[in-house]
Design an enzyme around this catalytic site. Structure first.
Site, PDB file in Angstrom:
ATOM      1  N   VAL A  11      32.323  28.840  18.031  1.00  0.00           N
ATOM      2  CA  VAL A  11      32.278  28.754  16.562  1.00  0.00           C
ATOM      3  C   VAL A  11      33.007  29.942  15.929  1.00  0.00           C
ATOM      4  O   VAL A  11      33.833  29.781  15.029  1.00  0.00           O
ATOM      5  CB  VAL A  11      30.806  28.676  16.076  1.00  0.00           C
ATOM      6  CG1 VAL A  11      30.703  28.884  14.573  1.00  0.00           C
ATOM      7  CG2 VAL A  11      30.203  27.330  16.452  1.00  0.00           C
ATOM      8  N   GLU A 158      33.368  20.014  19.000  1.00  0.00           N
ATOM      9  CA  GLU A 158      34.275  20.457  20.056  1.00  0.00           C
ATOM     10  C   GLU A 158      35.287  19.349  20.298  1.00  0.00           C
ATOM     11  O   GLU A 158      34.970  18.168  20.197  1.00  0.00           O
ATOM     12  CB  GLU A 158      33.510  20.759  21.342  1.00  0.00           C
ATOM     13  CG  GLU A 158      32.658  21.991  21.211  1.00  0.00           C
ATOM     14  CD  GLU A 158      32.030  22.428  22.525  1.00  0.00           C
ATOM     15  OE1 GLU A 158      32.603  22.165  23.588  1.00  0.00           O
ATOM     16  OE2 GLU A 158      30.959  23.041  22.468  1.00  0.00           O
ATOM     17  N   LYS A 207      21.393  22.021   8.889  1.00  0.00           N
ATOM     18  CA  LYS A 207      22.098  22.058  10.178  1.00  0.00           C
ATOM     19  C   LYS A 207      21.283  21.353  11.272  1.00  0.00           C
ATOM     20  O   LYS A 207      21.790  20.482  11.990  1.00  0.00           O
ATOM     21  CB  LYS A 207      22.357  23.519  10.569  1.00  0.00           C
ATOM     22  CG  LYS A 207      22.854  23.719  11.978  1.00  0.00           C
ATOM     23  CD  LYS A 207      24.253  23.183  12.157  1.00  0.00           C
ATOM     24  CE  LYS A 207      24.637  23.151  13.624  1.00  0.00           C
ATOM     25  NZ  LYS A 207      25.995  22.801  13.857  1.00  0.00           N
ATOM     26  N   GLY A 256      25.700   5.063  25.930  1.00  0.00           N
ATOM     27  CA  GLY A 256      26.265   5.756  27.090  1.00  0.00           C
ATOM     28  C   GLY A 256      25.186   6.397  27.941  1.00  0.00           C
ATOM     29  O   GLY A 256      24.032   5.930  27.952  1.00  0.00           O
ATOM     30  N   CYS A 263      25.005  21.791  21.705  1.00  0.00           N
ATOM     31  CA  CYS A 263      24.360  21.703  20.392  1.00  0.00           C
ATOM     32  C   CYS A 263      23.180  20.736  20.339  1.00  0.00           C
ATOM     33  O   CYS A 263      22.053  21.157  20.087  1.00  0.00           O
ATOM     34  CB  CYS A 263      25.388  21.322  19.342  1.00  0.00           C
ATOM     35  SG  CYS A 263      26.805  22.431  19.350  1.00  0.00           S
ATOM     36  N   LYS A 323      31.973  15.664  26.993  1.00  0.00           N
ATOM     37  CA  LYS A 323      32.741  14.660  26.240  1.00  0.00           C
ATOM     38  C   LYS A 323      34.220  14.967  26.473  1.00  0.00           C
ATOM     39  O   LYS A 323      34.539  16.030  27.022  1.00  0.00           O
ATOM     40  CB  LYS A 323      32.379  14.684  24.751  1.00  0.00           C
ATOM     41  CG  LYS A 323      32.782  15.947  24.017  1.00  0.00           C
ATOM     42  CD  LYS A 323      32.496  15.774  22.537  1.00  0.00           C
ATOM     43  CE  LYS A 323      33.106  16.888  21.724  1.00  0.00           C
ATOM     44  NZ  LYS A 323      32.871  16.734  20.313  1.00  0.00           N
TER      45      LYS A 323
END
Ligand code: UGA
Length: 436
Positions: A11, A158, A207, A256, A263, A323
């Site tokens: 970040v 990301e 958040k 999936g 996160c 990912k």
């Protein structure tokens, strides 16, 4: 504006590069000398497409510098961004020790007014804690230096970090003072229409709530996929049909093998820990994490059922990162799959475009292939774990000839089931029974 960013992780580094690119003067600070030296040499310590180029440009323009010392750089910045990590403690609570350490350093070294912006993901109430720490340090120094506090959570993904940094959906600014708000408005003047001003606590919760809600969508669709499989329903079609309702939306309904990364798993646990502390259970979120924790097991049971005994079976994993478009393997489902296969004495070969070096450190004994073709040679089954474009676009007719058995288990529903079946594969995805 002059900005110090404290914490050169994902970040911090992305935020620093984005601000420097917009013309602000940024110093990126981290106590990790190795990381700072890497950055000074215009090299990113992680993979993110296009970002290294921008890093080079910002350094060349003189907008971005690096340091290991907050003390030496604090005077030159008006805005101090805290972007250090907040990993989970064993009970799920966010570990705030790095944030608190930075707050103490700030209290010890500021000489004049500063705006202190927390971008690290921190539980509700952390803003008050930070204020207390800084005030205590200032009292020890017998000084009364004014400062404003801001909570400015990060919503970068990301793999798409640059795009997100340049095109934010919204900029949440939790701030309880007018001067602080004006400073932040000046900083984000290009995107001022996207600013939502809230209290510090509201911003902190936004958040966690955002990440938890996205995780909820994923676990909802994953759990429904299990039922779809038992009822001959295709989850992909269901997700498509649901997603056309604008109130639901199509995103984050891709069934999936579960969500991973640095996160969602951490932030859902932290919110649950807060709920426990406040004795206000969050039943939905509890179920969300439970579904995610069991999704790989559910998938692997399918693999085992189809293949029979897994012992001595040659299993290939295509994709290891949590990912595509990242080299990050934190909390990746691939790690749970490897554990499962090792426990069942399977012979594992793996390929990933970016994540192999990191996985190798955890599992040095499995075989790593340098190309997907090498990975699939003579395998008894192939597990698609991460939907990298280069993996999806393989020549599946050719792959079939290289496998010892044409078994493909698609953990991301990334391939076309009917095309795979037509090619002669035994193909299984996630809840995607052929529609009839
Ligand atoms: C997530 C959020 O999307 C960002 O907005 C947030 O800023 C970031 O966390 C953070 O808190 O720093 P990120 O972890 O980079 O971003 O990744 P996502 O794209 O959200 O994907 C998370 C996981 O969910 C991946 O494992 C992905 O494969 C999985 N996923 C995502 C699904 O299984 N199905 C989907 O439909 C979408």
């Amino acid at each position: 504006m002059d900005i110090a960013i404290i914490g050169a992780g994902y970040v911090g580094t992305t935020t620093g590069i984005a601000f420097a690119h917009q013309g602000h003067r940024v110093v990126l600070i981290d106590t990790d000398e190795k990381k700072i030296n890497t950055l000074k040499q215009s090299t990113l310590p992680f993979y993110e497409e296009g970002m290294e180029e921008l890093l080079k440009q910002c350094i060349a323009k003189g907008n971005l510098s690096f340091s290991t010392s907050l003390k030496n750089k604090i005077d030159q910045a008006q805005l101090l961004f805290i972007t250090v990590g907040t990993p989970s403690l064993p009970d799920g609570v966010a570990d705030l020790s790095a944030v608190e350490h930075v707050a103490r350093q700030i209290g010890r070294h500021i000489k004049e007014y500063k705006v202190i912006v927390v971008k690290s993901t921190v539980p509700v109430g952390t803003g008050d804690k930070i204020k207390g720490i800084i005030q205590t340090e200032l009292q020890t120094r017998n000084l009364d230096i004014p400062f404003d506090q801001v909570s400015n959570p990060e919503f970068l993904r990301e793999g798409k970090a640059l795009y997100d940094a340049m095109n934010p959906d919204r900029i949440v600014i939790g701030c309880n003072t007018e001067k602080g708000k004006l400073m932040m408005q000046k900083l984000y003047k290009e995107d001022k229409d996207k600013i939502l001003f809230t209290s510090i606590k509201d911003a902190e919760m936004i958040k966690y709530a955002s990440n938890s809600f996205l995780a909820t969508k994923i676990s909802f669709i994953n759990e429904l996929a299990r039922l779809c499989e038992k009822t001959g329903v295709n989850i992909m079609q269901v997700a498509k049909g649901m997603g056309l309702d604008q109130r639901i939306g199509p995103q984050f309904l891709q069934a999936g093998i579960g969500y991973g990364g640095s996160c969602f798993p951490k932030d859902t646990q932290a919110l649950l820990a807060l709920a426990k502390e406040k004795e206000q259970p969050l039943h939905i979120l509890q179920a969300v994490t439970k579904v995610n924790q069991t999704q790989v097991q559910w998938f692997m049971e399918k693999v085992k059922k189809a293949l029979g005994n897994l012992a001595e079976k040659r299993i290939t994993l295509l994709g290891l990162t949590f990912k595509p478009q990242t080299d990050d393997i934190r909390e990746s489902s691939s790690l749970k799959i490897i554990d499962y296969l090792l426990k069942h004495n399977a012979i594992i070969k793996a390929y990933d475009p970016k994540g192999m070096e990191h996985v190798k450190k955890i599992y040095p004994s499995i075989t790593y292939a340098s190309t997907p073709i090498e990975a699939v040679m003579e395998a008894d089954a192939l597990l698609l774990v991460t939907e990298w474009k280069e993996i999806i676009e393989l020549d599946w007719n050719r792959i079939k000839l290289l496998l010892s058995q044409p078994y493909v288990f698609d953990g991301r529903n990334a391939l076309d089931p009917s095309a795979m079946v037509q090619m002669g594969y035994f193909y299984e995805g996630i809840g995607n029974a052929p529609s009839n």
